[in-house]
Design a protein around this motif. Structure first.
Motif, PDB file in Angstrom:
ATOM      1  N   ASP A 109       0.853  -1.178   0.000  1.00 22.12           N
ATOM      2  CA  ASP A 109       0.000   0.000   0.000  1.00 22.12           C
ATOM      3  C   ASP A 109       0.897   1.239   0.000  1.00 22.12           C
ATOM      4  N   ASP A 110       0.965   1.903  -1.151  1.00 20.88           N
ATOM      5  CA  ASP A 110       1.846   3.071  -1.299  1.00 20.88           C
ATOM      6  C   ASP A 110       1.477   4.211  -0.360  1.00 20.88           C
ATOM      7  N   HIS A 111       0.251   4.233   0.097  1.00 18.14           N
ATOM      8  CA  HIS A 111      -0.188   5.283   1.016  1.00 18.14           C
ATOM      9  C   HIS A 111       0.532   5.177   2.374  1.00 18.14           C
ATOM     10  N   PHE A 112       0.889   3.943   2.765  1.00 21.70           N
ATOM     11  CA  PHE A 112       1.532   3.725   4.060  1.00 21.70           C
ATOM     12  C   PHE A 112       3.031   3.455   3.959  1.00 21.70           C
ATOM     13  N   CYS A 113       3.503   2.955   2.830  1.00 27.15           N
ATOM     14  CA  CYS A 113       4.921   2.599   2.680  1.00 27.15           C
ATOM     15  C   CYS A 113       5.787   3.857   2.687  1.00 27.15           C
ATOM     16  N   LYS A 114       6.798   3.864   3.573  1.00 25.75           N
ATOM     17  CA  LYS A 114       7.707   5.006   3.638  1.00 25.75           C
ATOM     18  C   LYS A 114       9.095   4.674   3.091  1.00 25.75           C
ATOM     19  N   THR A 137       5.925   8.439  -3.921  1.00 27.73           N
ATOM     20  CA  THR A 137       4.560   8.496  -3.394  1.00 27.73           C
ATOM     21  C   THR A 137       4.171   9.943  -3.080  1.00 27.73           C
ATOM     22  N   ALA A 138       2.917  10.142  -2.729  1.00 30.51           N
ATOM     23  CA  ALA A 138       2.425  11.473  -2.371  1.00 30.51           C
ATOM     24  C   ALA A 138       3.173  12.047  -1.168  1.00 30.51           C
ATOM     25  N   LYS A 139       3.703  11.173  -0.331  1.00 34.58           N
ATOM     26  CA  LYS A 139       4.453  11.615   0.852  1.00 34.58           C
ATOM     27  C   LYS A 139       5.943  11.797   0.559  1.00 34.58           C
ATOM     28  N   ASP A 148       5.004  -0.088   9.274  1.00 27.74           N
ATOM     29  CA  ASP A 148       3.830   0.701   8.921  1.00 27.74           C
ATOM     30  C   ASP A 148       2.644  -0.137   8.448  1.00 27.74           C
ATOM     31  N   ALA A 186       2.214  -1.837   5.808  1.00 24.90           N
ATOM     32  CA  ALA A 186       1.920  -1.468   4.429  1.00 24.90           C
ATOM     33  C   ALA A 186       1.873  -2.660   3.491  1.00 24.90           C
TER      34      ALA A 186
END
Length: 68
Positions: free
Chosen positions: A7-12, A34-36, A61, A63
């Motif tokens: 999940d790219d939203h959570f992967c840092k 990613t967006a982050k 995370d 993810a």
């Protein structure tokens, strides 16, 4: 056939899953941001995934989802 979903939203992009994978089929995607602002992990060879869940266990995370 087992595989992972990141999940790219959570992967840092910490890389712990890359180090934990016993068959070395997870890498950080340096072509994607990613967006982050992180480079997310991805599965390089779905056919070699054993579904061991080492990557998901190491992910701080949560993810990674392992599909068996």
């Amino acid at each position: 056939m087992p595989r992972i979903i990141v999940d790219d939203h959570f992967c840092k992009g910490c890389g712990l899953c890359v180090d934990a994978c016993p068959v070395d089929i997870i890498e950080l995607d340096y072509k994607k941001i990613t967006a982050k602002g992180y480079h997310p992990a991805y599965l390089t060879d779905e056919d070699k995934c054993t579904g061991c869940m080492s990557c998901a266990t190491m992910c701080p995370d949560v993810a990674i989802t392992v599909v068996r």
